[in-house]
Scaffold this motif. Structure first.
Motif, short mmCIF file in Angstrom:
data_model
loop_
_atom_site.label_atom_id
_atom_site.label_comp_id
_atom_site.label_asym_id
_atom_site.label_seq_id
_atom_site.Cartn_x
_atom_site.Cartn_y
_atom_site.Cartn_z
N GLN A 217 0.82 -1.19 0.00
CA GLN A 217 0.00 0.00 0.00
C GLN A 217 0.86 1.25 0.00
OE1 GLN A 217 -2.64 -0.95 3.41
NE2 GLN A 217 -4.25 -0.36 2.00
N GLY A 218 0.32 2.26 -0.62
CA GLY A 218 1.00 3.54 -0.59
C GLY A 218 0.73 4.26 0.71
N GLY A 219 1.70 5.02 1.14
CA GLY A 219 1.57 5.72 2.42
C GLY A 219 0.80 7.01 2.28
N TRP A 220 -0.45 6.89 1.95
CA TRP A 220 -1.30 8.06 1.86
C TRP A 220 -2.75 7.65 2.09
CZ3 TRP A 220 -4.84 7.70 -2.15
CH2 TRP A 220 -4.53 6.75 -3.12
N GLY A 221 -3.54 8.59 2.47
CA GLY A 221 -4.93 8.27 2.70
C GLY A 221 -5.66 9.45 3.30
N GLY A 222 -6.81 9.16 3.87
CA GLY A 222 -7.59 10.21 4.49
C GLY A 222 -8.42 9.63 5.62
N THR A 223 -8.66 10.43 6.61
CA THR A 223 -9.43 9.98 7.77
C THR A 223 -10.52 10.99 8.06
OG1 THR A 223 -7.40 9.01 8.67
CG2 THR A 223 -9.28 9.17 10.14
N LEU A 224 -11.71 10.46 8.24
CA LEU A 224 -12.86 11.31 8.53
C LEU A 224 -12.99 11.49 10.04
CD1 LEU A 224 -15.08 12.60 6.74
CD2 LEU A 224 -16.51 10.62 7.29
N GLY A 225 -13.55 12.59 10.46
CA GLY A 225 -13.75 12.82 11.88
C GLY A 225 -14.57 14.08 12.12
N TRP A 226 -14.53 14.56 13.33
CA TRP A 226 -15.26 15.78 13.62
C TRP A 226 -14.40 16.69 14.49
CZ3 TRP A 226 -17.06 17.24 18.57
CH2 TRP A 226 -16.90 16.28 19.57
N VAL A 227 -14.67 17.97 14.38
CA VAL A 227 -13.87 18.95 15.11
C VAL A 227 -14.80 19.90 15.87
CG1 VAL A 227 -11.88 18.91 13.56
CG2 VAL A 227 -13.79 20.42 13.06
N MET A 228 -14.23 20.48 16.90
CA MET A 228 -14.98 21.44 17.71
C MET A 228 -13.99 22.52 18.15
SD MET A 228 -17.00 20.70 21.24
CE MET A 228 -15.54 20.15 22.08
N ASN A 229 -14.37 23.78 17.93
CA ASN A 229 -13.48 24.88 18.26
C ASN A 229 -14.21 25.96 19.07
OD1 ASN A 229 -11.63 23.62 16.64
ND2 ASN A 229 -11.81 25.05 14.94
N PRO A 230 -14.31 25.83 20.36
CA PRO A 230 -14.77 26.96 21.14
C PRO A 230 -13.62 27.94 21.35
CG PRO A 230 -14.38 25.08 22.56
CD PRO A 230 -14.07 24.63 21.16
N GLY A 231 -13.93 29.21 21.29
CA GLY A 231 -12.85 30.18 21.43
C GLY A 231 -13.37 31.57 21.69
N GLY A 232 -12.45 32.49 21.82
CA GLY A 232 -12.80 33.88 22.05
C GLY A 232 -11.94 34.78 21.19
N ALA A 233 -12.56 35.88 20.73
CA ALA A 233 -11.83 36.80 19.87
C ALA A 233 -11.82 38.20 20.49
CB ALA A 233 -12.47 36.84 18.49
N PHE A 234 -10.67 38.81 20.44
CA PHE A 234 -10.54 40.17 20.93
C PHE A 234 -10.69 41.12 19.75
CE2 PHE A 234 -7.75 43.86 21.74
CZ PHE A 234 -8.41 44.39 22.84
N LEU A 235 -11.61 42.05 19.88
CA LEU A 235 -11.90 42.97 18.78
C LEU A 235 -10.83 44.06 18.73
CD1 LEU A 235 -13.90 43.77 16.56
CD2 LEU A 235 -15.14 45.11 18.26
N LEU A 236 -10.01 43.98 17.72
CA LEU A 236 -8.89 44.92 17.62
C LEU A 236 -9.35 46.33 17.25
CD1 LEU A 236 -6.28 42.66 15.78
CD2 LEU A 236 -6.26 43.35 18.18
N ASP A 237 -10.56 46.47 16.78
CA ASP A 237 -11.05 47.78 16.37
C ASP A 237 -10.97 48.80 17.50
OD1 ASP A 237 -11.65 46.20 14.29
OD2 ASP A 237 -13.80 46.63 14.23
N VAL A 238 -11.10 48.31 18.73
CA VAL A 238 -11.12 49.24 19.86
C VAL A 238 -9.77 49.91 20.08
CG1 VAL A 238 -12.94 47.96 21.02
CG2 VAL A 238 -10.57 47.44 21.54
N LEU A 239 -8.74 49.33 19.55
CA LEU A 239 -7.42 49.92 19.74
C LEU A 239 -7.27 51.20 18.94
CD1 LEU A 239 -5.18 46.71 19.62
CD2 LEU A 239 -6.14 47.88 21.62
N ASP A 240 -7.93 51.26 17.81
CA ASP A 240 -7.87 52.46 16.98
C ASP A 240 -9.18 52.54 16.18
OD1 ASP A 240 -7.33 54.59 15.37
OD2 ASP A 240 -5.31 53.93 14.81
N PRO A 241 -10.22 53.04 16.81
CA PRO A 241 -11.54 53.04 16.15
C PRO A 241 -11.55 53.81 14.84
CG PRO A 241 -11.74 53.49 18.49
CD PRO A 241 -10.28 53.53 18.18
N SER A 242 -10.81 54.91 14.80
CA SER A 242 -10.84 55.69 13.55
C SER A 242 -10.20 54.91 12.41
CB SER A 242 -10.12 57.02 13.76
OG SER A 242 -8.78 56.80 14.14
N ALA A 243 -9.11 54.23 12.73
CA ALA A 243 -8.47 53.42 11.68
C ALA A 243 -9.40 52.29 11.26
CB ALA A 243 -7.16 52.84 12.20
N ALA A 244 -10.10 51.72 12.23
CA ALA A 244 -11.04 50.65 11.90
C ALA A 244 -12.15 51.18 10.99
CB ALA A 244 -11.63 50.07 13.18
#
Lengths: 291, 551
Positions: A217-244
């Protein structure tokens, strides 16, 4: 992989170019003309998001079905003392979201992620079996570590993680109270394409060695699965609202975020018996743009 | 590790180019200020004598360049604005194949274009400083100055890489340096048995002069370049090692330290333990070296091997390399004498004890015979190279050559290595019981990677698809998508049968493409086309017939 990356970039570029065309849907007034300042309340329409994110990744290959406690991945890519898995290496991913539903209490999107991961290590040299006079035997770490001689050849593991996810961003606080924090949650299906290269940079084929092997067999393939990404984002707009504001009025980029997310990936073929397990739990961080 | 003999015995010296611009009083009548720059690192490859087996020797000389106008003594003025950066020359001196027939290859280029109206001829003189005097150099009793070429000025192409010898590339006889009197040729100075002892070179102090005249009696500009000729290549690599791979050996080294005489590139020589080259002879020779008592010289231009007179031995540049031809002269190297009888079982090792030659062996490898080259040029920043195509379990010998821009080579010494089978991640994963590998759909359908029909498709992949970008893209796409389907097909007998049926035309097409000779292929295609378009052909024939009868 290159084509995939190129296609993603082209798609992102097209969307970026196309975004100002939605300006007639803008909130809070008409888009400013050339040389004019945007109205204070102006905000261009928002349909998409692009993220580029980075994080350590170490697939849990040794948990694959059929290995029965053997640790080929850890053997070739040594783990730190006291660890059962090799340390992570950089996984770079790009995500493209289509925000199809925006409500005051958040927005919903469909996200597509593609990435690339590669790590290399020196292969093992087969040993000579004195009993058979030159017959090769695989290195057997653990039982006799002295037999594990590294070869001059390297072996490379390449993984292209692909996923499609449902995304929810709770941006109510940012909109309503100007609190620059947007928690979010993503969950979806993933398909990780992988291939393994031998020392010559070619696809590895397991067929001739060790003697008696019947598979080729060749050393290649694919695997199915599921992912979950909880996270948080910091809004950079507040650093320079006018530039935003300028970026929004001139480029159509509504918001820019710095984010960090928990990345849980169960990539084991949903329990399939003959799939390489590429699961991992890690952290990602990166930049996000909504436009 | 046993060091190989160096190409030459002289220690490498720093190339030292100092030139001074001298203008005479006659400059007042000239509007031009001419700056000549001559970069003449003469790379003198001395000849190996059979007795010593070493290359040595020294070459110094003076080359004069004069630009007359009209007659011999009427020199023209070249506007200084046109050649403010002057004329630069790149010359290389090499021993040729025979001591009595040595060559020096000289290349001269302009860095600034001359006006189209500039006419006249240039003169290249070989001689000492007295040759600046027109009476001296044109005197019938002159024995120190020699006019060696008179190209037209317009031949001096700007930064040309022209392959023609006209105007740019000159092949001089080295004896014209050692003695400009053609009637009394001397042995080439590279021959250690014939040191420089007469002619202008004897007193030239490693100086080269370039004269530009507007007044035949007084040079407008004189450029003097002190030459430090290299008889040896750049500093060798250090800390060499070899580590075996699967059918390959990776050679590692440390490049010469910064500030040393650095190579322009590396090249690797390989020999099996029997003293034989492990690959076919290279079709290019990109360094010069003494082999079997003669100088083997690299040939850069498309004129072929420079046997005898040669065509060029110019500096190696990336552009020049494009002109390299299949030019290792097969007659120039004895095909590895005394090692042909080495038994296949390697019972007799030419490199007994890890480097020493076996009895009666002539080690062409140790003499850096280019037939042993087994790599392309390797960037000087690179510190390793993988040599593939080897047989596992056998010993091989390697040498890393540091090659300078003039083709001089220095060997690292012998490096011993042996390839051995390796266990990469995939093999180890499979050996450990892991699953999930991909295979071609055909493999799944026919049950084995080694099935003859699968081989046809594999050959088609390797020989046809992978030869083209679009084919490679298709293979990449196929690799990315087919595993899932292949797994599924392999798990269902009826699907395997159907897939085999569906693959028949594909395999037939691949077989036809790969194995049918071109003529038969063309005939078959013509027959197929004729059958497909038989109605149209009939109509055309009928029309022609009707037209013919109507006429």
């Amino acid at each position: 992989m290159k084509r995939l990356a190129s296609a993603t970039l082209v798609a992102a570029a097209l969307v970026l170019v196309a975004a100002p065309a939605h300006a007639e849907d803008a909130i809070g007034g008409y888009p400013p003309k050339f040389g004019e300042n945007a109205p204070r309340s102006y905000e261009s329409s928002q349909r998409f998001a692009v993220e580029i994110k980075f994080g350590p990744y170490s697939p849990n290959i040794d948990a694959s079905a059929g290995l029965n406690g053997k640790t080929p991945f850890k053997d070739l890519f040594p783990a730190n003392p006291g660890k059962n898995r090799p340390p992570g290496r950089l996984l770079t991913q790009v995500e493209f979201d289509y925000q199809f539903l925006r409500r005051p209490w958040g927005n919903f999107a469909i996200g597509n992620t593609a990435g690339f991961y590669r790590r290399t290590s020196h292969s093992f040299a087969y040993n000579t079996d004195p009993a058979t006079g030159g017959q090769s035997l695989p290195c057997t770490p653990g039982s006799d570590t002295n037999t594990c001689v590294r070869s001059g050849d390297t072996t490379a593991l390449n993984i292209v993680p692909l996923s499609i996810m449902a995304v929810y961003r709770f941006d109510y606080l940012a909109r309503r109270y100007k609190i620059p924090f947007v928690p979010y949650f993503k969950i979806g299906l993933a398909y990780y394409v992988w291939w393994i290269e031998n020392g010559g940079g070619f696809l590895s084929i397991a067929q001739f060695t060790p003697p008696g092997a019947t598979s080729s067999q060749g050393g290649w393939g694919g695997t199915l699965g599921w992912v979950m990404n909880p996270g948080g984002a910091f809004l950079l707009d507040v650093l320079d609202p006018s530039a935003a504001k300028i970026i929004d009025s001139e480029l159509g980029i509504n918001h820019t975020y710095l984010f960090c997310e928990f990345h849980y990936a169960d990539i084991s073929g949903f329990g399939a018996a003959n799939k390489m397990n590429l699961s991992d739990t890690t952290l990602n961080a990166g930049l996000a743009f909504e436009f | 590790m046993t060091p190989l003999p160096p190409v030459a015995t002289r220690k490498p010296r720093k190339f030292h180019a100092a030139f001074a611009l001298h203008t005479s009083a006659a400059m007042a009548r000239s509007l031009a200020v001419v700056l000549c720059v001559v970069g003449l690192p003469l790379a003198a490859h001395a000849q190996m004598t059979a007795s010593s087996g070493m290359c040595s020797g020294m070459m110094t000389g003076t080359i004069g360049l004069a630009i007359p106008q009209g007659g011999t003594n009427n020199f023209q003025t070249i506007p200084s604005t046109q050649i403010t950066t002057g004329v630069f020359g790149i010359a290389e001196c090499q021993c040729a194949e025979a001591a009595a027939n040595p060559d020096i290859n000289l290349e001269i280029k302009l860095t600034t274009a001359l006006p189209a109206s500039t006419a006249g001829t240039a003169q290249i003189w070989v001689g000492d400083s007295s040759c600046t005097n027109v009476q001296t150099r044109t005197s019938s009793s002159n024995t120190t100055c020699q006019l060696i070429a008179s190209p037209t000025i317009q031949d001096f192409t700007v930064n040309s890489t022209a392959t023609s010898a006209s105007g740019l590339h000159y092949v001089l006889k080295a004896d014209s340096l050692s003695n400009p009197n053609p009637a009394d040729p001397k042995m080439h100075s590279c021959d250690p048995t014939m040191p420089i002892n007469n002619g202008p070179l004897a007193s030239a102090s490693n100086s080269v002069y370039v004269f530009l005249f507007t007044d035949p009696n007084s040079p407008l500009a004189t450029c003097q370049l002190t030459l430090s000729q290299r008889l040896q290549g750049p500093d060798p690599v250090t800390n060499t090692s070899a580590s075996g791979g699967d059918g390959a050996v990776t050679i590692n080294w440390t490049p010469p330290a910064t500030g040393s005489y650095s190579p322009s590139f590396f090249q690797i020589l390989c020999s099996d333990d029997c003293g034989q080259p492990i690959k076919d002879s290279p079709n290019t020779q990109i360094y010069s070296v003494c082999v079997n008592g003669v100088i083997s010289r690299r040939d850069l231009l498309s004129g072929g091997p420079a046997a005898g007179g040669g065509t060029d031995g110019g500096i190696i540049t990336s552009t020049d390399m494009a002109f390299m031809s299949a030019s290792v002269d097969p007659g120039r190297f004895a095909p590895h004498p005394n090692v042909a009888a080495c038994p296949a079982d390697m019972g007799i090792s030419a490199f007994a004890d890890g480097g020493a030659l076996g009895p009666g062996m002539t080690n062409a490898y140790a003499q850096l015979d280019p037939h042993y080259a087994c790599s392309d040029q390797i960037s000087p920043s690179q510190t390793s190279a993988r040599i593939s195509g080897l047989v596992n379990g056998q010993n091989y010998h390697f040498a890393v050559l540091s090659v300078d821009a003039y083709g001089n080579a220095t060997s690292s010494g012998d490096i011993l290595g042996a390839p051995q089978p390796t266990e990469d991640l995939w093999r180890r994963y499979r050996d450990s019981g892991g699953g999930g590998g991909g295979c071609f759909i055909a493999t799944a359908a026919f049950g084995s990677y080694e099935n003859r029909w699968v081989w046809v498709l594999r050959d088609f992949r390797d020989q046809v698809l992978l030869e083209h970008d679009s084919g490679r893209s298709f293979v990449d796409w196929y690799y990315a998508h087919s595993p899932h389907y292949a797994d599924w097909i392999a798990a269902h007998d009826w699907a395997r049968a159907l897939t085999r049926l569906a693959l028949v035309p594909l395999i037939a097409g691949a077989w036809f493409w790969l194995y049918v000779p071109p003529l038969q292929k063309a005939l078959f295609i013509a027959l197929v086309l004729a059958f497909v378009f038989r109605k149209r052909i009939r109509r055309i024939v009928a029309r022609l017939r009707d037209g013919g009868s109507a006429a």
